[in-house]
Design a protein around this motif. Sequence first.
Motif, PDB file in Angstrom:
ATOM      1  N   MET A   1      28.400  11.918 -12.636  1.00 51.76           N
ATOM      2  CA  MET A   1      29.021  10.657 -12.288  1.00 51.76           C
ATOM      3  C   MET A   1      27.975   9.548 -12.210  1.00 51.76           C
ATOM      4  O   MET A   1      28.216   8.438 -12.655  1.00 51.76           O
ATOM      5  CB  MET A   1      29.752  10.822 -10.944  1.00 51.76           C
ATOM      6  CG  MET A   1      30.510   9.628 -10.519  1.00 51.76           C
ATOM      7  SD  MET A   1      31.932   9.444 -11.597  1.00 51.76           S
ATOM      8  CE  MET A   1      32.867   8.279 -10.733  1.00 51.76           C
ATOM      9  N   LYS A   2      26.812   9.871 -11.642  1.00 54.60           N
ATOM     10  CA  LYS A   2      25.759   8.887 -11.502  1.00 54.60           C
ATOM     11  C   LYS A   2      25.256   8.450 -12.878  1.00 54.60           C
ATOM     12  O   LYS A   2      25.012   7.270 -13.110  1.00 54.60           O
ATOM     13  CB  LYS A   2      24.621   9.485 -10.671  1.00 54.60           C
ATOM     14  CG  LYS A   2      23.542   8.524 -10.325  1.00 54.60           C
ATOM     15  CD  LYS A   2      22.508   9.189  -9.421  1.00 54.60           C
ATOM     16  CE  LYS A   2      21.409   8.253  -9.045  1.00 54.60           C
ATOM     17  NZ  LYS A   2      20.408   8.897  -8.207  1.00 54.60           N
ATOM     18  N   LYS A   3      25.131   9.414 -13.788  1.00 55.23           N
ATOM     19  CA  LYS A   3      24.672   9.123 -15.137  1.00 55.23           C
ATOM     20  C   LYS A   3      25.704   8.264 -15.867  1.00 55.23           C
ATOM     21  O   LYS A   3      25.356   7.320 -16.586  1.00 55.23           O
ATOM     22  CB  LYS A   3      24.442  10.436 -15.893  1.00 55.23           C
ATOM     23  CG  LYS A   3      23.529  10.327 -17.074  1.00 55.23           C
ATOM     24  CD  LYS A   3      23.355  11.681 -17.724  1.00 55.23           C
ATOM     25  CE  LYS A   3      21.988  12.220 -17.355  1.00 55.23           C
ATOM     26  NZ  LYS A   3      21.672  13.450 -18.102  1.00 55.23           N
ATOM     27  N   PHE A   4      26.966   8.583 -15.680  1.00 57.20           N
ATOM     28  CA  PHE A   4      28.038   7.820 -16.310  1.00 57.20           C
ATOM     29  C   PHE A   4      28.039   6.378 -15.829  1.00 57.20           C
ATOM     30  O   PHE A   4      28.152   5.447 -16.627  1.00 57.20           O
ATOM     31  CB  PHE A   4      29.392   8.473 -16.001  1.00 57.20           C
ATOM     32  CG  PHE A   4      30.565   7.687 -16.503  1.00 57.20           C
ATOM     33  CD1 PHE A   4      30.896   7.695 -17.843  1.00 57.20           C
ATOM     34  CD2 PHE A   4      31.338   6.937 -15.622  1.00 57.20           C
ATOM     35  CE1 PHE A   4      31.979   6.968 -18.307  1.00 57.20           C
ATOM     36  CE2 PHE A   4      32.419   6.207 -16.079  1.00 57.20           C
ATOM     37  CZ  PHE A   4      32.738   6.223 -17.422  1.00 57.20           C
ATOM     38  N   LEU A   5      27.904   6.169 -14.506  1.00 58.52           N
ATOM     39  CA  LEU A   5      27.896   4.817 -13.959  1.00 58.52           C
ATOM     40  C   LEU A   5      26.677   4.025 -14.407  1.00 58.52           C
ATOM     41  O   LEU A   5      26.768   2.834 -14.693  1.00 58.52           O
ATOM     42  CB  LEU A   5      27.962   4.865 -12.431  1.00 58.52           C
ATOM     43  CG  LEU A   5      29.295   5.302 -11.837  1.00 58.52           C
ATOM     44  CD1 LEU A   5      29.187   5.395 -10.324  1.00 58.52           C
ATOM     45  CD2 LEU A   5      30.393   4.352 -12.230  1.00 58.52           C
ATOM     46  N   SER A   6      25.514   4.686 -14.471  1.00 59.02           N
ATOM     47  CA  SER A   6      24.310   3.964 -14.872  1.00 59.02           C
ATOM     48  C   SER A   6      24.348   3.572 -16.341  1.00 59.02           C
ATOM     49  O   SER A   6      23.763   2.571 -16.730  1.00 59.02           O
ATOM     50  CB  SER A   6      23.065   4.801 -14.578  1.00 59.02           C
ATOM     51  OG  SER A   6      23.071   5.974 -15.369  1.00 59.02           O
ATOM     52  N   LYS A   7      25.034   4.338 -17.176  1.00 60.33           N
ATOM     53  CA  LYS A   7      25.123   3.999 -18.593  1.00 60.33           C
ATOM     54  C   LYS A   7      26.206   2.969 -18.876  1.00 60.33           C
ATOM     55  O   LYS A   7      26.065   2.144 -19.771  1.00 60.33           O
ATOM     56  CB  LYS A   7      25.414   5.249 -19.423  1.00 60.33           C
ATOM     57  CG  LYS A   7      24.237   6.162 -19.584  1.00 60.33           C
ATOM     58  CD  LYS A   7      24.595   7.307 -20.497  1.00 60.33           C
ATOM     59  CE  LYS A   7      23.396   8.220 -20.681  1.00 60.33           C
ATOM     60  NZ  LYS A   7      23.718   9.348 -21.557  1.00 60.33           N
ATOM     61  N   ASN A   8      27.293   3.007 -18.135  1.00 64.24           N
ATOM     62  CA  ASN A   8      28.463   2.200 -18.472  1.00 64.24           C
ATOM     63  C   ASN A   8      28.839   1.167 -17.416  1.00 64.24           C
ATOM     64  O   ASN A   8      29.993   0.758 -17.349  1.00 64.24           O
ATOM     65  CB  ASN A   8      29.658   3.126 -18.718  1.00 64.24           C
ATOM     66  CG  ASN A   8      29.391   4.089 -19.839  1.00 64.24           C
ATOM     67  OD1 ASN A   8      28.822   3.726 -20.839  1.00 64.24           O
ATOM     68  ND2 ASN A   8      29.817   5.326 -19.653  1.00 64.24           N
ATOM     69  N   TRP A   9      27.898   0.698 -16.621  1.00 65.47           N
ATOM     70  CA  TRP A   9      28.251  -0.212 -15.539  1.00 65.47           C
ATOM     71  C   TRP A   9      28.750  -1.557 -16.056  1.00 65.47           C
ATOM     72  O   TRP A   9      29.659  -2.156 -15.489  1.00 65.47           O
ATOM     73  CB  TRP A   9      27.096  -0.395 -14.566  1.00 65.47           C
ATOM     74  CG  TRP A   9      25.896  -1.096 -15.133  1.00 65.47           C
ATOM     75  CD1 TRP A   9      24.864  -0.541 -15.805  1.00 65.47           C
ATOM     76  CD2 TRP A   9      25.631  -2.496 -15.069  1.00 65.47           C
ATOM     77  NE1 TRP A   9      23.965  -1.490 -16.164  1.00 65.47           N
ATOM     78  CE2 TRP A   9      24.408  -2.711 -15.731  1.00 65.47           C
ATOM     79  CE3 TRP A   9      26.298  -3.576 -14.530  1.00 65.47           C
ATOM     80  CZ2 TRP A   9      23.843  -3.968 -15.864  1.00 65.47           C
ATOM     81  CZ3 TRP A   9      25.730  -4.836 -14.665  1.00 65.47           C
ATOM     82  CH2 TRP A   9      24.513  -5.019 -15.318  1.00 65.47           C
TER      83      TRP A   9
END
Length: 104
Positions: A1-9
């Motif tokens: 989830m953290k990786k997803f948010l950091s890539k797609n913020w």
Amino acid sequence: MKKFLSKNWKTILIIIAGIFIVLNIVNKCIAPHTLVGEYAKYGPDVEASDFNINADKIINEVKESAPAGIPNNIFRIAVIFAVGLLVVAIISDISNKKPAPKKK
């Protein structure tokens, strides 16, 4: 989830803004349209209103809706920081777009 948010913020924020824009458009379309009737009744005479933007008034209105106990200086710095952060994010998004590679 953290990786997803950091890539797609940025995309997530654009989607959230798009949702608010769509909601605003829907509310504008649903609202009763009385402007034509008022224009026909009262005519085109429109008086200019006093257009004064007072930043202190705007900040005080926002502060009233915020939790109590925040000093004025800290609140003003937080508002300025938030606006600055938004401007930096927009500028960085514009400057990071690379042109398409040239074909040989």
